[in-house]
Design a protein around this motif. Structure first.
Motif, PDB file in Angstrom:
ATOM      1  N   ASP A 331       0.813  -1.211   0.000  1.00 18.90           N
ATOM      2  CA  ASP A 331       0.000   0.000   0.000  1.00 18.90           C
ATOM      3  C   ASP A 331       0.849   1.265   0.000  1.00 18.90           C
ATOM      4  N   GLY A 332       2.178   1.100  -0.025  1.00 19.14           N
ATOM      5  CA  GLY A 332       3.074   2.245  -0.067  1.00 19.14           C
ATOM      6  C   GLY A 332       3.503   2.760   1.292  1.00 19.14           C
ATOM      7  N   ALA A 333       2.943   2.228   2.374  1.00 24.02           N
ATOM      8  CA  ALA A 333       3.318   2.687   3.716  1.00 24.02           C
ATOM      9  C   ALA A 333       4.734   2.228   4.040  1.00 24.02           C
ATOM     10  N   GLY A 334       5.588   3.184   4.434  1.00 21.79           N
ATOM     11  CA  GLY A 334       6.981   2.867   4.719  1.00 21.79           C
ATOM     12  C   GLY A 334       7.228   2.614   6.193  1.00 21.79           C
ATOM     13  N   TRP A 335       8.322   1.915   6.488  1.00 21.46           N
ATOM     14  CA  TRP A 335       8.663   1.619   7.869  1.00 21.46           C
ATOM     15  C   TRP A 335      10.166   1.393   7.997  1.00 21.46           C
ATOM     16  N   THR A 336      10.653   1.595   9.205  1.00 24.86           N
ATOM     17  CA  THR A 336      12.025   1.246   9.568  1.00 24.86           C
ATOM     18  C   THR A 336      11.950   0.250  10.716  1.00 24.86           C
ATOM     19  N   ARG A 337      12.615  -0.878  10.541  1.00 26.25           N
ATOM     20  CA  ARG A 337      12.574  -1.950  11.536  1.00 26.25           C
ATOM     21  C   ARG A 337      13.981  -2.163  12.085  1.00 26.25           C
ATOM     22  N   VAL A 338      14.139  -1.954  13.378  1.00 27.07           N
ATOM     23  CA  VAL A 338      15.417  -2.179  14.052  1.00 27.07           C
ATOM     24  C   VAL A 338      15.316  -3.488  14.824  1.00 27.07           C
ATOM     25  N   VAL A 339      16.213  -4.416  14.517  1.00 26.62           N
ATOM     26  CA  VAL A 339      16.229  -5.729  15.172  1.00 26.62           C
ATOM     27  C   VAL A 339      17.500  -5.832  15.996  1.00 26.62           C
ATOM     28  N   GLY A 358      -0.013   7.277  12.575  1.00 23.89           N
ATOM     29  CA  GLY A 358      -0.559   7.994  13.717  1.00 23.89           C
ATOM     30  C   GLY A 358      -0.781   7.064  14.897  1.00 23.89           C
ATOM     31  N   HIS A 359      -1.765   7.398  15.715  1.00 19.14           N
ATOM     32  CA  HIS A 359      -2.041   6.647  16.941  1.00 19.14           C
ATOM     33  C   HIS A 359      -3.074   5.566  16.627  1.00 19.14           C
ATOM     34  N   ALA A 360      -2.625   4.505  15.974  1.00 26.32           N
ATOM     35  CA  ALA A 360      -3.545   3.479  15.505  1.00 26.32           C
ATOM     36  C   ALA A 360      -2.796   2.172  15.290  1.00 26.32           C
ATOM     37  N   TRP A 361      -3.504   1.055  15.505  1.00 30.36           N
ATOM     38  CA  TRP A 361      -2.923  -0.279  15.352  1.00 30.36           C
ATOM     39  C   TRP A 361      -2.637  -0.543  13.879  1.00 30.36           C
ATOM     40  N   SER A 362      -1.388  -0.851  13.562  1.00 32.02           N
ATOM     41  CA  SER A 362      -0.954  -1.000  12.183  1.00 32.02           C
ATOM     42  C   SER A 362      -1.488  -2.280  11.541  1.00 32.02           C
ATOM     43  N   GLY A 363      -2.006  -2.131  10.314  1.00 30.89           N
ATOM     44  CA  GLY A 363      -2.439  -3.281   9.534  1.00 30.89           C
ATOM     45  C   GLY A 363      -3.668  -3.983  10.060  1.00 30.89           C
ATOM     46  N   GLY A 364      -4.520  -3.268  10.775  1.00 39.36           N
ATOM     47  CA  GLY A 364      -5.691  -3.888  11.386  1.00 39.36           C
ATOM     48  C   GLY A 364      -6.944  -3.785  10.544  1.00 39.36           C
ATOM     49  N   ASP A 365      -8.040  -4.196  11.151  1.00 42.23           N
ATOM     50  CA  ASP A 365      -9.345  -4.198  10.499  1.00 42.23           C
ATOM     51  C   ASP A 365     -10.006  -2.841  10.711  1.00 42.23           C
ATOM     52  N   PRO A 366     -10.369  -2.114   9.643  1.00 41.03           N
ATOM     53  CA  PRO A 366     -10.924  -0.766   9.806  1.00 41.03           C
ATOM     54  C   PRO A 366     -12.262  -0.726  10.507  1.00 41.03           C
ATOM     55  N   ARG A 367     -12.889  -1.863  10.735  1.00 45.30           N
ATOM     56  CA  ARG A 367     -14.137  -1.857  11.501  1.00 45.30           C
ATOM     57  C   ARG A 367     -13.890  -1.583  12.980  1.00 45.30           C
ATOM     58  N   GLY A 368     -12.673  -1.774  13.437  1.00 39.83           N
ATOM     59  CA  GLY A 368     -12.331  -1.475  14.817  1.00 39.83           C
ATOM     60  C   GLY A 368     -11.916  -0.027  14.971  1.00 39.83           C
ATOM     61  N   SER A 369     -11.850   0.453  16.209  1.00 39.15           N
ATOM     62  CA  SER A 369     -11.425   1.830  16.465  1.00 39.15           C
ATOM     63  C   SER A 369      -9.906   1.897  16.613  1.00 39.15           C
ATOM     64  N   PHE A 370      -9.334   3.074  16.278  1.00 41.78           N
ATOM     65  CA  PHE A 370      -7.898   3.336  16.386  1.00 41.78           C
ATOM     66  C   PHE A 370      -7.098   2.279  15.631  1.00 41.78           C
ATOM     67  N   VAL A 371      -7.459   2.121  14.364  1.00 43.28           N
ATOM     68  CA  VAL A 371      -6.829   1.141  13.490  1.00 43.28           C
ATOM     69  C   VAL A 371      -6.355   1.835  12.226  1.00 43.28           C
ATOM     70  N   ALA A 372      -5.159   1.488  11.762  1.00 45.17           N
ATOM     71  CA  ALA A 372      -4.653   1.928  10.464  1.00 45.17           C
ATOM     72  C   ALA A 372      -4.581   0.695   9.569  1.00 45.17           C
ATOM     73  N   PRO A 373      -5.479   0.548   8.610  1.00 44.15           N
ATOM     74  CA  PRO A 373      -5.435  -0.638   7.745  1.00 44.15           C
ATOM     75  C   PRO A 373      -4.140  -0.750   6.957  1.00 44.15           C
ATOM     76  N   SER A 374      -3.485   0.379   6.666  1.00 42.66           N
ATOM     77  CA  SER A 374      -2.221   0.350   5.948  1.00 42.66           C
ATOM     78  C   SER A 374      -1.082   0.012   6.901  1.00 42.66           C
ATOM     79  N   GLY A 375       0.075  -0.300   6.331  1.00 45.90           N
ATOM     80  CA  GLY A 375       1.244  -0.600   7.143  1.00 45.90           C
ATOM     81  C   GLY A 375       1.387  -2.079   7.437  1.00 45.90           C
TER      82      GLY A 375
END
Length: 395
Positions: A331-339, A358-375
């Motif tokens: 979906d084009g959403a970028g990230w940096t992962r430090v392991v 933002g302040h939302a669970w990444s890659g979740g179901d948009p039917r829930g609250s505080f969810v970002a379907p992207s990422g």
């Protein structure tokens, strides 16, 4: 007489337009206080509904597909899931709304045959706590894993389960999932009280209540003690960090999404300060706590520096090998992962910084609250990380 007729909605509207949601909420609660009580001491459904979520913007392209607070709104309690609307979003402050019920409450997916999503009450010396329990249809012959999921402010276990899709993933992997519930009596916005000193240490308060539920489930389902994990969002993430630091004998690993380090605050005032800019006073854990962190670098509710402080606390001074990976989702959403891995090459800490998140669970179901379907799918990545930690403990 209808309940809202007792409330001066003109004044509530004015306060809401000015972004003074705390005062508006107080007026609503005062007007609802004289509703007929429920004789069984159960939560009053009318009061629960009208005091749920104030002036929320529905998912749209402008706010990243997540439920967000209206422009100019501010959290009414420390750790509140609300965040300002994205820049460029239309200003709807002139049309304040009170959302009575989030659609996630009625959008639960049907259960697979043989699976259960139970409502339970745990009783112990500190009182009672409700929780939801997902039991998958098949757990295989090996002792199962247990996942404890802690919702954010204004959320319910049902809403959190839906938004994170954790039950669906648990069904795939045969994982038992518990969703402890924070009550309005304990916190008006259903935030876990991560900022109270009494709720930051082992043996009492909310941490002990959650730990007691966990111990009972380990016994009831024959859970593999090396596969007991806890994760949460926002205030729930902050409480998960506390549990990981205070109960390392119980929780093998921790997931913190948009949360804060243990000890980042000691009261309401310092909680808001920590949410805005972090808190260097958070002390390291007594020993390294395997932890995976997700945090958006555009989080306007809990500043991204808090994710770094969770990592620093969990590291507990250990010397780990650090690798940095970057990427973009479909979906084009970028990230940096430090392991960060230990001397044996075992992944011990992971920090996912979500670019533009933002302040939302990444890659979740948009039917829930505080969810970002992207990422990236935070739920799937957490389960993957937890399994890696558990496998290392078995070897």
């Amino acid at each position: 007489m209808k309940p809202l007729s007792r409330i001066d909605m003109t004044e509530v509207t004015r306060l809401t337009r000015e972004g003074r949601l705390g005062e508006a909420l107080q007026m609503l609660r005062a007007g609802l206080a004289d509703l007929p009580p429920n004789a069984s001491n159960e939560p009053n459904p009318q009061a629960e509904a009208h005091a749920s979520i104030i002036d929320m913007e529905p998912p749209s392209a402008a706010n990243g597909g997540a439920w967000t607070a209206a422009s100019g709104a501010a959290p009414t309690d420390p750790g509140s899931g609300a965040r300002p609307a994205a820049r460029g979003a239309p200003d709807r402050a002139a049309k304040p709304r009170i959302r009575v019920r989030h659609p996630a409450m009625d959008a639960a997916d049907p259960l697979p045959p043989g699976a259960r999503f139970e409502q339970r009450v745990h009783r112990h010396s500190a009182g009672e706590r409700r929780y939801r329990l997902y039991v998958p249809s098949s757990r295989g012959s090996a002792p199962p894993a247990l996942m404890v999921m802690l919702h954010g402010c204004t959320q319910s276990p049902e809403d959190f389960a839906l938004g994170t899709r954790m039950n669906l993933l648990a069904e795939e992997r045969g994982v038992v999932v518990a969703y402890p519930e924070q009550s309005r009596k304990a916190n008006a916005s259903r935030c876990w009280n991560w900022f109270n000193a009494a709720d930051q240490r082992r043996g009492g308060g909310e941490p002990e209540s959650i730990a007691a539920i966990t111990r009972d489930l380990v016994r009831e389902f024959g859970i593999d003690p090396r596969r007991v994990h806890v994760a949460g969002l926002s205030a729930g993430g902050a409480m998960a960090a506390i549990l990981g630091a205070e109960y390392p004998d119980l929780f093998a690993a921790v997931g913190v999404h948009s949360g804060l380090a243990r000890g980042a605050a000691h009261d309401v005032q310092s909680a808001f300060a920590a949410m805005r800019g972090g808190a260097d006073g958070a002390v390291p854990a007594a020993r390294t706590v395997p932890t995976i962190v997700f945090h958006g670098d555009a989080d306007a509710t809990v500043a991204p520096i808090n994710g770094e402080q969770v990592m620093r606390q969990a590291r507990a001074g250990a010397v780990l090998h650090r690798q940095v990976h970057t990427g973009n989702g479909a979906d084009g959403a970028g990230w940096t992962r430090v392991v960060e891995t230990n001397a044996d090459g075992v992944s011990t800490l992971e920090h996912w910084l979500l670019h533009g998140g933002g302040h939302a669970w990444s890659g979740g179901d948009p039917r829930g609250s505080f969810v970002a379907p992207s990422g990236p799918d935070a739920s799937r990545e957490m389960l993957r990380f937890f399994e890696e930690v558990s496998n290392a403990r078995r070897n």
